[in-house]
Design an enzyme around this catalytic site. Sequence first.
Site, mmCIF file in Angstrom:
data_model
loop_
_atom_site.group_PDB
_atom_site.id
_atom_site.type_symbol
_atom_site.label_atom_id
_atom_site.label_comp_id
_atom_site.label_asym_id
_atom_site.label_seq_id
_atom_site.Cartn_x
_atom_site.Cartn_y
_atom_site.Cartn_z
ATOM 1 N N GLU A 277 0.832 -1.203 0.000
ATOM 2 C CA GLU A 277 0.000 0.000 0.000
ATOM 3 C C GLU A 277 0.868 1.254 0.000
ATOM 4 O OE1 GLU A 277 -3.191 2.314 2.837
ATOM 5 O OE2 GLU A 277 -3.091 0.135 2.962
ATOM 6 N N HIS B 52 7.202 -25.703 -0.715
ATOM 7 C CA HIS B 52 7.012 -26.264 -2.052
ATOM 8 C C HIS B 52 6.486 -25.251 -3.057
ATOM 9 C CE1 HIS B 52 8.169 -30.220 -0.812
ATOM 10 N NE2 HIS B 52 7.422 -30.061 0.266
ATOM 11 N N LYS C 245 -12.657 4.634 -2.712
ATOM 12 C CA LYS C 245 -13.718 4.982 -1.768
ATOM 13 C C LYS C 245 -14.752 5.898 -2.418
ATOM 14 C CE LYS C 245 -11.017 4.557 2.482
ATOM 15 N NZ LYS C 245 -10.428 5.298 3.607
#
Length: 159
Positions: A12, A43, A146
């Site tokens: 972020e 793995h 937003k």
Amino acid sequence: MFVSWVQQLEMESLGKSRQTNGMPVIGSTGQGVWGGHGDESQHSFFQWLREGTGKTSVDIIWCEKPGHNHSVLNKVLLSNARAQAEALVARDPLTPYFNGVTTIAIDELTPRRLGSLMAMYEHKTTMLGALFGINPFDQPGVEYGKKLSLVAENNPHHQ
């Protein structure tokens, strides 16, 4: 939860394409952050890192003293962590691909040591932001999302 915390902090904060002066960033900022715990990560992640064509940096963190009563399991996990770090450094010298590897060993997990580790990653993020010329703690992409979310909430037919 530490991997998720570092992921949020670095991705972020450093996932920006504009410098603080509004100019585009030249080059890459930040990188994808992911990880796992113990053998479950061996793995998938380590195979890809050892044999794949990517070039990235890798932090391998372990705690010498287990926070549980399974000392044999802890010995196996510590051995695997050290071996994976060695395998990443000792890749086939003929391959052009490589990874920068950092190992961080702490003696035991205490609030102080966890706080120190978190502070180190916050400092790293702040310094990389300064080097890239970006503000790692603003959130223009999140803020834009937003705003679009509010439009969608207020208009149920908005797709």
